[in-house]
Design a protein around this motif. Structure first.
Motif, PDB file in Angstrom:
ATOM      1  N   ASP A 114       0.826  -1.205   0.000  1.00 23.12           N
ATOM      2  CA  ASP A 114       0.000   0.000   0.000  1.00 23.12           C
ATOM      3  C   ASP A 114       0.863   1.260   0.000  1.00 23.12           C
ATOM      4  N   CYS A 115       0.243   2.382  -0.205  1.00 27.40           N
ATOM      5  CA  CYS A 115       0.938   3.668  -0.261  1.00 27.40           C
ATOM      6  C   CYS A 115       1.487   4.044   1.112  1.00 27.40           C
ATOM      7  N   ASN A 116       2.703   4.624   1.095  1.00 25.94           N
ATOM      8  CA  ASN A 116       3.309   5.070   2.347  1.00 25.94           C
ATOM      9  C   ASN A 116       4.401   6.102   2.087  1.00 25.94           C
ATOM     10  N   SER A 117       4.170   6.975   1.127  1.00 29.96           N
ATOM     11  CA  SER A 117       5.095   8.068   0.800  1.00 29.96           C
ATOM     12  C   SER A 117       6.511   7.580   0.478  1.00 29.96           C
ATOM     13  N   GLY A 118       6.607   6.432  -0.190  1.00 27.41           N
ATOM     14  CA  GLY A 118       7.900   5.929  -0.627  1.00 27.41           C
ATOM     15  C   GLY A 118       8.682   5.170   0.425  1.00 27.41           C
ATOM     16  N   VAL A 119       8.105   4.947   1.600  1.00 22.01           N
ATOM     17  CA  VAL A 119       8.800   4.276   2.698  1.00 22.01           C
ATOM     18  C   VAL A 119       8.151   2.917   2.938  1.00 22.01           C
ATOM     19  N   THR A 120       8.941   1.852   2.876  1.00 26.72           N
ATOM     20  CA  THR A 120       8.393   0.529   3.142  1.00 26.72           C
ATOM     21  C   THR A 120       8.079   0.367   4.617  1.00 26.72           C
ATOM     22  N   GLY A 121       8.963   0.813   5.487  1.00 29.42           N
ATOM     23  CA  GLY A 121       8.747   0.704   6.927  1.00 29.42           C
ATOM     24  C   GLY A 121       9.370  -0.553   7.487  1.00 29.42           C
ATOM     25  N   GLU A 122       9.082  -0.821   8.751  1.00 30.71           N
ATOM     26  CA  GLU A 122       9.668  -1.978   9.429  1.00 30.71           C
ATOM     27  C   GLU A 122       9.131  -3.279   8.836  1.00 30.71           C
ATOM     28  N   VAL A 123      10.059  -4.163   8.459  1.00 29.92           N
ATOM     29  CA  VAL A 123       9.694  -5.475   7.923  1.00 29.92           C
ATOM     30  C   VAL A 123       9.776  -6.483   9.066  1.00 29.92           C
ATOM     31  N   PHE A 124       8.684  -7.195   9.318  1.00 29.75           N
ATOM     32  CA  PHE A 124       8.661  -8.208  10.369  1.00 29.75           C
ATOM     33  C   PHE A 124       9.305  -9.498   9.872  1.00 29.75           C
ATOM     34  N   ALA A 125       9.715 -10.349  10.804  1.00 28.05           N
ATOM     35  CA  ALA A 125      10.272 -11.654  10.443  1.00 28.05           C
ATOM     36  C   ALA A 125       9.246 -12.418   9.603  1.00 28.05           C
ATOM     37  N   PRO A 126       9.712 -13.153   8.605  1.00 25.77           N
ATOM     38  CA  PRO A 126       8.765 -13.839   7.727  1.00 25.77           C
ATOM     39  C   PRO A 126       8.130 -15.066   8.375  1.00 25.77           C
ATOM     40  N   THR A 127       6.972 -15.422   7.852  1.00 28.98           N
ATOM     41  CA  THR A 127       6.378 -16.715   8.139  1.00 28.98           C
ATOM     42  C   THR A 127       6.863 -17.652   7.044  1.00 28.98           C
ATOM     43  N   VAL A 128       7.430 -18.784   7.433  1.00 33.45           N
ATOM     44  CA  VAL A 128       7.961 -19.742   6.464  1.00 33.45           C
ATOM     45  C   VAL A 128       7.263 -21.080   6.684  1.00 33.45           C
ATOM     46  N   VAL A 129       6.642 -21.590   5.623  1.00 29.65           N
ATOM     47  CA  VAL A 129       5.985 -22.897   5.678  1.00 29.65           C
ATOM     48  C   VAL A 129       6.682 -23.792   4.663  1.00 29.65           C
ATOM     49  N   GLU A 130       7.301 -24.868   5.173  1.00 28.36           N
ATOM     50  CA  GLU A 130       8.035 -25.795   4.315  1.00 28.36           C
ATOM     51  C   GLU A 130       7.304 -27.125   4.219  1.00 28.36           C
ATOM     52  N   THR A 131       7.127 -27.603   2.999  1.00 32.02           N
ATOM     53  CA  THR A 131       6.592 -28.941   2.762  1.00 32.02           C
ATOM     54  C   THR A 131       7.588 -29.684   1.872  1.00 32.02           C
TER      55      THR A 131
END
Length: 101
Positions: free
Chosen positions: A17-34
């Motif tokens: 979404d829009c945020n004036s060109g700033v991504t912001g804080e990225v949280f740790a990913p959710t990883v699902v492995e099969t």
């Protein structure tokens, strides 16, 4: 670049979404492995800025660790899965597959 023997890599994450060109804080990913897939889903902190403009947001590097090497599994961007929020965007060409092992 991802290789089949890798069990860690750095992804480039951006806010949808829009945020004036700033991504912001990225949280740790959710990883699902099969046995045949690795689905990695990122989230970013909610925007604290209002109003915002809608130029693109910067790519932010984020580390991903897997339980096992990617091997012959496909790596999928979880935001491109049905209901993932990005499925109808240009980010999700090829069904969100980012690598085929």
């Amino acid at each position: 670049m991802i290789d089949t023997d890798m069990d860690a890599f750095t992804a480039e994450v951006t806010r949808l979404d829009c945020n004036s060109g700033v991504t912001g804080e990225v949280f740790a990913p959710t990883v699902v492995e099969t046995d045949d897939r690795v689905v990695v889903t990122f989230a970013v902190a909610p925007s604290a800025r209002l109003p915002v403009t809608c130029q693109g947001n910067a790519l932010v590097p984020a580390d991903v660790r897997l339980e096992a090497p990617i091997g012959d599994r496909v790596l999928v961007d979880g935001a491109c899965e049905p209901g993932g929020g990005a499925e109808s965007t240009g980010f999700c060409n090829r069904d969100g597959v980012r690598f085929r092992g």
